[in-house]
Design an enzyme around this catalytic site. Sequence first.
Site, mmCIF file in Angstrom:
data_model
loop_
_atom_site.group_PDB
_atom_site.id
_atom_site.type_symbol
_atom_site.label_atom_id
_atom_site.label_comp_id
_atom_site.label_asym_id
_atom_site.label_seq_id
_atom_site.Cartn_x
_atom_site.Cartn_y
_atom_site.Cartn_z
ATOM 1 N N LYS A 93 0.901 -1.385 -0.133
ATOM 2 C CA LYS A 93 -0.001 -0.060 0.038
ATOM 3 C C LYS A 93 0.716 1.271 -0.307
ATOM 4 O O LYS A 93 0.773 2.406 -0.894
ATOM 5 C CB LYS A 93 -0.853 0.035 1.115
ATOM 6 C CG LYS A 93 -1.546 -0.857 1.152
ATOM 7 C CD LYS A 93 -2.336 -0.497 2.405
ATOM 8 C CE LYS A 93 -2.218 -0.306 3.996
ATOM 9 N NZ LYS A 93 -1.843 -1.919 4.173
ATOM 10 N N ARG A 143 -8.824 1.951 8.758
ATOM 11 C CA ARG A 143 -8.669 0.444 9.043
ATOM 12 C C ARG A 143 -10.039 -0.741 9.728
ATOM 13 O O ARG A 143 -9.633 -1.308 10.198
ATOM 14 C CB ARG A 143 -7.905 0.947 10.244
ATOM 15 C CG ARG A 143 -6.133 -0.037 10.412
ATOM 16 C CD ARG A 143 -5.704 0.187 9.007
ATOM 17 N NE ARG A 143 -4.423 -0.936 9.065
ATOM 18 C CZ ARG A 143 -2.964 -0.367 9.359
ATOM 19 N NH1 ARG A 143 -3.059 1.181 8.707
ATOM 20 N NH2 ARG A 143 -2.317 -0.735 9.559
ATOM 21 N N ARG A 184 11.497 -6.776 5.136
ATOM 22 C CA ARG A 184 10.572 -5.300 5.760
ATOM 23 C C ARG A 184 11.674 -5.025 7.105
ATOM 24 O O ARG A 184 12.325 -3.515 7.321
ATOM 25 C CB ARG A 184 9.769 -4.717 5.775
ATOM 26 C CG ARG A 184 9.608 -3.004 5.957
ATOM 27 C CD ARG A 184 8.327 -2.321 5.873
ATOM 28 N NE ARG A 184 7.310 -2.993 6.172
ATOM 29 C CZ ARG A 184 5.957 -1.855 6.290
ATOM 30 N NH1 ARG A 184 5.418 -1.873 4.720
ATOM 31 N NH2 ARG A 184 5.592 -2.533 7.186
ATOM 32 N N ARG A 190 12.076 -1.317 11.458
ATOM 33 C CA ARG A 190 10.735 -1.214 11.926
ATOM 34 C C ARG A 190 10.245 -1.870 12.858
ATOM 35 O O ARG A 190 10.663 -2.772 12.745
ATOM 36 C CB ARG A 190 9.559 -1.150 10.798
ATOM 37 C CG ARG A 190 9.063 -0.115 10.572
ATOM 38 C CD ARG A 190 7.903 -0.390 9.680
ATOM 39 N NE ARG A 190 6.464 -0.510 10.064
ATOM 40 C CZ ARG A 190 5.303 -0.470 9.061
ATOM 41 N NH1 ARG A 190 5.397 0.220 8.305
ATOM 42 N NH2 ARG A 190 3.856 -0.792 10.018
ATOM 43 N N ARG A 227 -0.927 -8.554 13.385
ATOM 44 C CA ARG A 227 -1.281 -7.096 12.617
ATOM 45 C C ARG A 227 -2.094 -7.793 11.377
ATOM 46 O O ARG A 227 -3.066 -7.515 10.850
ATOM 47 C CB ARG A 227 -0.033 -6.458 12.193
ATOM 48 C CG ARG A 227 0.545 -5.378 12.857
ATOM 49 C CD ARG A 227 1.571 -5.486 12.374
ATOM 50 N NE ARG A 227 2.097 -4.563 11.339
ATOM 51 C CZ ARG A 227 3.012 -4.525 10.166
ATOM 52 N NH1 ARG A 227 4.481 -5.696 11.032
ATOM 53 N NH2 ARG A 227 3.412 -3.812 9.777
HETATM 54 P P1 AMP Z 1 0.759 0.913 8.860
HETATM 55 O O1 AMP Z 1 1.742 2.020 8.530
HETATM 56 O O2 AMP Z 1 -0.590 1.671 8.049
HETATM 57 O O3 AMP Z 1 0.985 -0.154 9.120
HETATM 58 O O4 AMP Z 1 0.448 0.808 10.437
HETATM 59 C C1 AMP Z 1 1.454 0.780 11.229
HETATM 60 C C2 AMP Z 1 0.332 0.946 12.189
HETATM 61 O O5 AMP Z 1 0.372 2.522 13.365
HETATM 62 C C3 AMP Z 1 -1.042 -0.076 12.400
HETATM 63 O O6 AMP Z 1 -0.610 -1.216 13.113
HETATM 64 C C4 AMP Z 1 -1.272 0.980 13.371
HETATM 65 O O7 AMP Z 1 -1.011 0.163 15.330
HETATM 66 C C5 AMP Z 1 -1.095 2.184 13.521
HETATM 67 N N1 AMP Z 1 -1.945 2.719 12.785
HETATM 68 C C6 AMP Z 1 -1.742 2.979 11.410
HETATM 69 N N2 AMP Z 1 -3.535 3.448 10.878
HETATM 70 C C7 AMP Z 1 -4.033 3.134 11.528
HETATM 71 C C8 AMP Z 1 -5.783 3.416 11.717
HETATM 72 N N3 AMP Z 1 -6.134 3.819 10.770
HETATM 73 N N4 AMP Z 1 -6.046 3.304 13.218
HETATM 74 C C9 AMP Z 1 -5.540 2.888 13.593
HETATM 75 N N5 AMP Z 1 -4.404 2.288 14.267
HETATM 76 C C10 AMP Z 1 -3.469 3.169 12.752
#
Ligand code: AMP
Length: 192
Positions: free
Chosen positions: A14, A89, A128, A134, A145
């Site tokens: 994404k 989400r 990654r 990360r 996740r």
């Molecule tokens: P991502 O980079 O989109 O994989 O997001 C990394 C982490 O940020 C996720 O595992 C959540 O803990 C948090 N996060 C990101 N976007 C959201 C969202 N829309 N709602 C809740 N938590 C989020």
Amino acid sequence: MTRLIFLGPPGAGKGTQAQVLSGWLAVPHISTGAILRTAVSERTPLGQRVQDFMDRGDLVPDALILELVEERLAQADTQSGWVLDGFPRNLIQADQLEALLARIGQTCDCVLNLEVPDAVLVSRLLDRGRREGRSDDTDATIQRRLRVYQEQTAPLLAFYRDRQQLASVNGDAPIDAVTASLKAAIQARAAA
Ligand code: AMP
């Protein structure tokens, strides 16, 4: 077609594709995960509140995310469009986004979903984690996740399919090939 949402499990690509398409469309890429990671690394009050959720692989509370997105969509550079990556989400966030867009007189043009098999996701995320360090790309957190995705985010596919906004693309291909499929899906919808 300048207001897009990206769906797909962690590791689907994404972030990479949202970045490329936001350049192509000349609109901002809004990644809630990236905004939160910056807050954590800068130790802001928001960062301190969300760090534990992120380290566990859980979603952070909806109210915090909504506030953040609402602020971002009020900024001048997002008036001509945006590519949302990582938001919504869950169904609550999708309802909140619909209400927010109605309030500000905008609509989402298309929801793009990247399909990638679980085994590929896990190996991409482990890679990654090694490359970028990360802290949520570790074995236990990855499993968590993926489960959170299945339980909370996957229901959004039906939500947007019912609204005839969903376009699914095979994400298990080289980056350029996935970008080409996404552009084709966007152009097909624009022509429809
Ligand atoms: P991502 O980079 O989109 O994989 O997001 C990394 C982490 O940020 C996720 O595992 C959540 O803990 C948090 N996060 C990101 N976007 C959201 C969202 N829309 N709602 C809740 N938590 C989020």
